[in-house]
Enzyme design. Sequence first.
Site, PDB file in Angstrom:
ATOM      1  N   LYS A 276       0.884  -1.209  -0.018  1.00  0.00           N
ATOM      2  CA  LYS A 276       0.195  -0.152  -0.025  1.00  0.00           C
ATOM      3  C   LYS A 276       0.861   1.136  -0.007  1.00  0.00           C
ATOM      4  CE  LYS A 276      -4.279   1.870   2.045  1.00  0.00           C
ATOM      5  NZ  LYS A 276      -5.584   1.518   2.581  1.00  0.00           N
ATOM      6  N   GLU A 361     -19.880  -2.791  10.052  1.00  0.00           N
ATOM      7  CA  GLU A 361     -20.611  -1.817  10.831  1.00  0.00           C
ATOM      8  C   GLU A 361     -21.885  -2.690  11.538  1.00  0.00           C
ATOM      9  OE1 GLU A 361     -19.536  -1.595   7.867  1.00  0.00           O
ATOM     10  OE2 GLU A 361     -18.284   0.394   8.122  1.00  0.00           O
ATOM     11  N   ARG A 389     -25.238   0.835   6.786  1.00  0.00           N
ATOM     12  CA  ARG A 389     -25.254  -0.453   6.747  1.00  0.00           C
ATOM     13  C   ARG A 389     -26.015  -1.352   8.100  1.00  0.00           C
ATOM     14  NH1 ARG A 389     -20.526  -2.582   3.817  1.00  0.00           N
ATOM     15  NH2 ARG A 389     -21.297  -1.842   1.655  1.00  0.00           N
TER      16      ARG A 389
HETATM   17  N1  TPP Z   1     -17.235   1.095   5.683  1.00  0.00           N
HETATM   18  C1  TPP Z   1     -17.742   1.056   4.628  1.00  0.00           C
HETATM   19  C2  TPP Z   1     -18.987   0.288   4.437  1.00  0.00           C
HETATM   20  N2  TPP Z   1     -17.401   1.581   3.480  1.00  0.00           N
HETATM   21  C3  TPP Z   1     -15.937   2.303   3.594  1.00  0.00           C
HETATM   22  N3  TPP Z   1     -15.516   2.921   2.472  1.00  0.00           N
HETATM   23  C4  TPP Z   1     -15.476   2.377   4.640  1.00  0.00           C
HETATM   24  C5  TPP Z   1     -16.051   1.868   5.768  1.00  0.00           C
HETATM   25  C6  TPP Z   1     -14.261   3.268   4.882  1.00  0.00           C
HETATM   26  N4  TPP Z   1     -13.167   2.587   3.786  1.00  0.00           N
HETATM   27  C7  TPP Z   1     -12.812   2.983   2.831  1.00  0.00           C
HETATM   28  S1  TPP Z   1     -11.658   2.004   2.001  1.00  0.00           S
HETATM   29  C8  TPP Z   1     -11.529   1.172   3.532  1.00  0.00           C
HETATM   30  C9  TPP Z   1     -12.243   1.591   4.715  1.00  0.00           C
HETATM   31  C10 TPP Z   1     -12.244   1.237   5.788  1.00  0.00           C
HETATM   32  C11 TPP Z   1     -10.178   0.131   3.615  1.00  0.00           C
HETATM   33  C12 TPP Z   1     -10.221  -0.907   2.469  1.00  0.00           C
HETATM   34  O1  TPP Z   1      -9.158  -1.838   2.892  1.00  0.00           O
HETATM   35  P1  TPP Z   1      -9.026  -2.830   1.571  1.00  0.00           P
HETATM   36  O2  TPP Z   1     -10.036  -3.168   0.831  1.00  0.00           O
HETATM   37  O3  TPP Z   1      -7.921  -3.660   2.060  1.00  0.00           O
HETATM   38  O4  TPP Z   1      -8.350  -1.645   0.675  1.00  0.00           O
HETATM   39  P2  TPP Z   1      -6.983  -1.002   0.490  1.00  0.00           P
HETATM   40  O5  TPP Z   1      -7.281   0.555   0.635  1.00  0.00           O
HETATM   41  O6  TPP Z   1      -6.132  -1.425   1.714  1.00  0.00           O
HETATM   42  O7  TPP Z   1      -6.372  -1.116  -0.681  1.00  0.00           O
END
Ligand code: TPP
Length: 627
Positions: A276, A361, A389
């Site tokens: 990342k 959530e 959610r």
């Molecule tokens: N909860 C929901 C339902 N949607 C969201 N977009 C978020 C929280 C906030 N959020 C956006 S990206 C993310 C979060 C918690 C992390 C996603 O992690 P990953 O899928 O591993 O992707 P990365 O950014 O590490 O590539």
Amino acid sequence: MLDFSAKRELLDKVKNMNYDELYEFSEKIRNYMIDVVSKNGGHLASNLGTVELTIALYRVFDPFEDYIIWDTGHQAYTHKLLTGRWEEFKTLRKFGGISGFTNIFEDSVDRFGAGHVGTSIAAALGIEKALNLSKKEANVVVVIGDGALTSGQALEALNQVKSQNSKIKIILNSNGMSIAKNVGGLSILLESLRTSKLYITLKERIKKGMNEGVEFELKKIKEALKVALVGEDFFESIGLKHFGPIDGHDIRTLEEALKQIKAYPYPTVLTVFTTKGKGYHYSEANPTKYHGVEKFDPDTGYFEKPENSYSYSEVFGKTLIKIAEEDDKVVALTAAMPDGTGLTQFSKEFPDRFVDLGITEQSVVTYAGGLSTIGYKPVVAIYSTFLQRAYDQIIHDIALQNLSVLFAIDRAGLVGTDGPTHHGVFDICYLKSIPNMKILTPIDAKDLANMLYTIIKQRNKYSGPIAIRYPRDVEFGNLDEIYGKIEYESPFKWKYINSGKDIALLSVGTLTKEYIEMCKEKNWTLVGVRSVKPLDEESLKEIISNHSFIFTIEEGMINGGFGESVLSYINENLSDEITNVKIKNIGIKDEFITHGTRYELIKLVGLDSESIKKYVEKYVEKFDLKG
Ligand code: TPP
């Protein structure tokens, strides 16, 4: 079939590049991303991690013919660049410009819009079903992060793959990170692959094999993986073939693996390990900080922050620390957002009373319910948009049992450049109709601190589910001064900010500050609505009896909002007594609001003081003319 010919020019070039050219091009993409995101803000670290993956994916699959679904859509900048939006990318997240997420209205090659985590697999299964029903041939591919995979919706859909006889290809982009570090058993399992000797030797072997021109041997990888998982493969046990793990920055390895899974006629997971924030010193060192960023200096990685400012999230986090120091029953919960919600410091000071359940959530809400039944004081810190959610959990688990769970709803209102998937404009409406639920809307930082203090410290007096909503915004001054003066204050009373004549503005929450000068100047009454539910009936009656015009103002939907509560209260209780007073509701009309800066959007929906002034004057003038 849609005509994508003009948009595929760059992709066709990429398909013809040799590997040296591809790596050079990856560098170009990274520099372009850093340049644009440093000016416009955006999801930097996630996108820097998917450059090679997207290039390889689009040389093997075709985004215009196949269906590639990007989970969350926050890591799809390379996808946008390769599918005809190179120039438009400069307008990323700007008002009128392209979105920071995949968006079907922006381009139909964005096969499914997103912004919230975990929807990709279910959407892909639906698309695959439709393709099958209409006898169309196309590959359906999902790219999902290891963070997103732990969300309930992703796991539910994964469970469906086998029973649908699906052939979907799931690329699991594993970087060990959600926004913060991943949590939970599944992520431990996935991470153990990354550090396993087998992966490391496998990586070396592939590199060596490639250099020597030896055929890529997927079988060996698969065998190695099986051993790495000690015979217990989560994906295989629910009917998906699991390939990898492979290096997600090695284009050639990626391509070979992708070709193999493309030819494989069953549902498949390919685990790719990426870094990342890859390729930019600052984001590699601190991917959490650069997950979603505002404007920054690309040379120093430095973020500009207005001097002497503090966010409402900070106020919340610090106040909660103060309360937790005095009250050992306080437990703070987050769904993968410790930083965004202002809880990082709390998590360090009270590690035992801090719970991060990952992107779950629904579970966080129910978990808080469990804590409450044993006499603890759970505080669920969550963004308004993500709390959507957990609607059933709020009703079924919390409100129905009248459990004392405090919802600290951050990012309520218009959030700005993240746009419509993230605006917190529905919470008043979706919470208001739930019995036992109370909704508080502090009018400034001090009010927020006092409300938290009053409610949590006197939970017996203020029991049941309570939501406190506050926006993605800052205030100026010295935050420490607030804590010096923190006090108990009834959370359900409205506040007269200005006493005027004839016209009264009932303003919900922190936008109230915007209208103080105007109301003084115009001699209008301004009331800070600190509680949307229950209504402060005493104040409301008084305001009605002393004014000819009442305007309710809220940073949320008009449909089902505070204004409608006022109308309905009057209809229910006072309709016979009222003859003269005219009431208008101001808020967000029945439409989704685009992206732009927070202030641009506040103006767009007419909630800035200038627009309110015009609206009120025009409305009142109409009645004056009619006599
Ligand atoms: N909860 C929901 C339902 N949607 C969201 N977009 C978020 C929280 C906030 N959020 C956006 S990206 C993310 C979060 C918690 C992390 C996603 O992690 P990953 O899928 O591993 O992707 P990365 O950014 O590490 O590539």
